[in-house]
Design a protein around this motif. Structure first.
Motif, PDB file in Angstrom:
ATOM      1  N   SER A 182      63.764  47.504  91.117  1.00 39.61           N
ATOM      2  CA  SER A 182      63.692  46.483  90.066  1.00 39.61           C
ATOM      3  C   SER A 182      62.255  46.372  89.576  1.00 39.61           C
ATOM      4  O   SER A 182      61.331  46.853  90.240  1.00 39.61           O
ATOM      5  N   GLU A 183      62.093  45.771  88.437  1.00 42.49           N
ATOM      6  CA  GLU A 183      60.763  45.604  87.846  1.00 42.49           C
ATOM      7  C   GLU A 183      60.277  44.172  88.083  1.00 42.49           C
ATOM      8  O   GLU A 183      61.091  43.244  88.145  1.00 42.49           O
ATOM      9  N   PRO A 184      58.959  43.996  88.197  1.00 45.39           N
ATOM     10  CA  PRO A 184      58.437  42.628  88.321  1.00 45.39           C
ATOM     11  C   PRO A 184      58.817  41.801  87.087  1.00 45.39           C
ATOM     12  O   PRO A 184      58.831  42.332  85.973  1.00 45.39           O
ATOM     13  N   LYS A 185      59.158  40.547  87.312  1.00 41.84           N
ATOM     14  CA  LYS A 185      59.514  39.703  86.172  1.00 41.84           C
ATOM     15  C   LYS A 185      58.748  38.382  86.234  1.00 41.84           C
ATOM     16  O   LYS A 185      58.162  38.049  87.279  1.00 41.84           O
ATOM     17  N   ARG A 186      58.779  37.679  85.124  1.00 43.33           N
ATOM     18  CA  ARG A 186      58.031  36.419  85.049  1.00 43.33           C
ATOM     19  C   ARG A 186      58.534  35.433  86.098  1.00 43.33           C
ATOM     20  O   ARG A 186      59.731  35.304  86.327  1.00 43.33           O
ATOM     21  N   GLY A 187      57.605  34.761  86.735  1.00 42.03           N
ATOM     22  CA  GLY A 187      57.957  33.782  87.758  1.00 42.03           C
ATOM     23  C   GLY A 187      57.883  34.332  89.174  1.00 42.03           C
ATOM     24  O   GLY A 187      57.838  33.566  90.135  1.00 42.03           O
ATOM     25  N   ASP A 188      57.857  35.658  89.302  1.00 43.77           N
ATOM     26  CA  ASP A 188      57.769  36.260  90.648  1.00 43.77           C
ATOM     27  C   ASP A 188      56.391  35.991  91.259  1.00 43.77           C
ATOM     28  O   ASP A 188      55.373  36.093  90.567  1.00 43.77           O
ATOM     29  N   VAL A 189      56.385  35.680  92.540  1.00 46.06           N
ATOM     30  CA  VAL A 189      55.116  35.630  93.283  1.00 46.06           C
ATOM     31  C   VAL A 189      54.929  37.003  93.918  1.00 46.06           C
ATOM     32  O   VAL A 189      55.844  37.508  94.577  1.00 46.06           O
ATOM     33  N   VAL A 190      53.778  37.614  93.666  1.00 44.66           N
ATOM     34  CA  VAL A 190      53.571  38.993  94.126  1.00 44.66           C
ATOM     35  C   VAL A 190      52.270  39.124  94.911  1.00 44.66           C
ATOM     36  O   VAL A 190      51.339  38.329  94.735  1.00 44.66           O
ATOM     37  N   ALA A 191      52.246  40.147  95.762  1.00 45.66           N
ATOM     38  CA  ALA A 191      51.016  40.491  96.481  1.00 45.66           C
ATOM     39  C   ALA A 191      50.342  41.629  95.729  1.00 45.66           C
ATOM     40  O   ALA A 191      50.998  42.597  95.331  1.00 45.66           O
ATOM     41  N   ILE A 192      49.040  41.496  95.532  1.00 50.27           N
ATOM     42  CA  ILE A 192      48.267  42.475  94.751  1.00 50.27           C
ATOM     43  C   ILE A 192      47.216  43.092  95.654  1.00 50.27           C
ATOM     44  O   ILE A 192      46.391  42.375  96.240  1.00 50.27           O
ATOM     45  N   SER A 193      47.258  44.412  95.755  1.00 52.25           N
ATOM     46  CA  SER A 193      46.315  45.071  96.660  1.00 52.25           C
ATOM     47  C   SER A 193      44.925  45.112  96.047  1.00 52.25           C
ATOM     48  O   SER A 193      44.760  45.173  94.826  1.00 52.25           O
ATOM     49  N   LEU A 194      43.932  45.092  96.915  1.00 61.06           N
ATOM     50  CA  LEU A 194      42.540  45.297  96.488  1.00 61.06           C
ATOM     51  C   LEU A 194      42.188  46.716  96.907  1.00 61.06           C
ATOM     52  O   LEU A 194      42.865  47.649  96.522  1.00 61.06           O
ATOM     53  N   ALA A 195      41.152  46.885  97.735  1.00 58.09           N
ATOM     54  CA  ALA A 195      40.807  48.245  98.165  1.00 58.09           C
ATOM     55  C   ALA A 195      41.881  48.821  99.091  1.00 58.09           C
ATOM     56  O   ALA A 195      42.052  50.023  99.189  1.00 58.09           O
ATOM     57  N   GLY A 196      42.565  47.969  99.791  1.00 54.52           N
ATOM     58  CA  GLY A 196      43.625  48.390 100.705  1.00 54.52           C
ATOM     59  C   GLY A 196      44.625  47.262 100.809  1.00 54.52           C
ATOM     60  O   GLY A 196      44.778  46.475  99.865  1.00 54.52           O
TER      61      GLY A 196
END
Lengths: 165, 173
Positions: free
Chosen positions: B75-89
């Motif tokens: 599935s694709e990310p959609k509005r309202g989703d809480v997501v984790a975003i990677s930095l260097a790792g």
């Protein structure tokens, strides 16, 4: 008696291996150690006297090259600074904090040249200001370190803009 | 039942459960369970601790959760989703909410989120907000993410558009 000799021999070999590992670290470990030392240099657990702070500030040349390029658009920090300037920022910035912690994570270290290290990592700065407010900043950074007189010195620090406003 | 077909009493069952015989089969089971746990909790459903207040009051500083990584496999990310975003790792990640998708324009006016010029209801935002941000368009293959804590000054809050490849999963709850 033979068994005791064998055990001692094994222990001696292990000790020698540890000594080689500890006293002759690989380039990667040397760079990691430099990041660890930088963390220790910046972090503080509580209030400290001005004399201590001045003494610590003068150690900037142990971490930074004579000219270190900084690029941190979020903080309007772009340009080249000398260790003396870093010392002044260190003193001024540190004086505002009661507690300060700087830690690095996910360090990916590469060596494009024998005396150059390129490091990609995440830095996390947390602390408590003198007025009681807490600070928490997390950024991805790209650093270049040059080996000079046996020490890995930061010659470039770039804060990666992961979230672009 | 024991080897000869006689029923085993509860004490004996408990003793065998708590102090199993170290047979090869048992050791194989232990190793398999350990490997599965390592794979599952290391690469599929990673435990993490929340540090910081940018997602208050949905996620609290010091809270514990699991990062569910397969969420966007199909599935694709959609509005309202809480997501984790990677930095260097992946040792340290950002936790943010998606408020706009690629091609949409985002703005804040007196604390109200505007997407494509229309105000968006955000029941998860508690507390006052006075943010103002001129409109900007989200680039292709990017999403716009913001934390739920809008009562902190905008300058101290990390938010903005982020590449989709940095989204590594969602919190389990």
């Amino acid at each position: 008696m033979v068994t005791r000799k064998k055990i001692l021999a094994v222990l001696a070999v292990l000790l020698a291996a540890w000594a080689v590992w500890y006293f002759f670290p690989s380039r990667t470990r040397q760079v990691k150690r430099q990041f660890g030392s930088l963390s220790e240099w910046v972090s503080k657990d509580g209030p400290e006297g001005n004399l201590t702070m001045v003494n610590e500030a003068t150690r900037a040349d142990q971490f930074f090259a004579p000219r270190c390029a900084w690029e941190a658009p979020k903080y309007d920090l772009n340009g080249t600074v000398t260790p003396q300037e870093v010392s002044r920022y260190y003193f001024a910035g540190r004086a505002r904090f009661n507690k300060l912690s700087l830690k690095f994570y996910d360090l990916d270290i590469r060596f494009p040249e024998s005396r150059t290290a390129r490091v990609n990592g995440t830095v996390r700065i947390t602390g408590t200001l003198k007025d009681g407010d807490s600070v928490s900043e997390t950024h991805e950074v790209e650093c270049t370190l040059q080996k000079t007189h046996g020490k890995w010195l930061f010659s470039q620090v770039t804060v990666v803009e992961v979230l672009k406003r | 039942m024991d080897a000869e077909g006689w029923p085993i009493d509860m004490d004996e069952r408990l003793r065998r459960f708590l102090f199993p015989s170290l047979t090869p089969a048992f050791l194989v089971r232990v190793v398999l369970v350990a490997l599965c746990a390592y794979g599952f909790f290391g690469f599929v459903c990673t435990p993490f601790v929340i540090r910081g207040k940018s997602m208050e009051s949905t996620y609290h500083d010091g809270g514990f959760d699991f990062l569910w990584k397969p969420h966007y496999l199909y599935s694709e990310p959609k509005r309202g989703d809480v997501v984790a975003i990677s930095l260097a790792g992946e040792d340290v990640v950002y936790l943010k909410r998606i408020v706009a998708l690629a091609g949409q324009t985002v703005a804040f006016k007196d604390g109200v989120l505007l997407v494509d010029g229309r105000p968006v209801a955000e029941p998860y935002v508690k507390g006052p907000c006075d943010w103002n941000l001129p409109p900007r368009t989200v680039e292709p293959d990017h999403v716009y993410v913001v934390g739920d804590n809008r009562s902190m000054p905008m300058e101290q809050h990390d938010f903005g558009q982020v590449s989709l490849h940095r989204i590594i999963g969602v919190p389990l709850w």
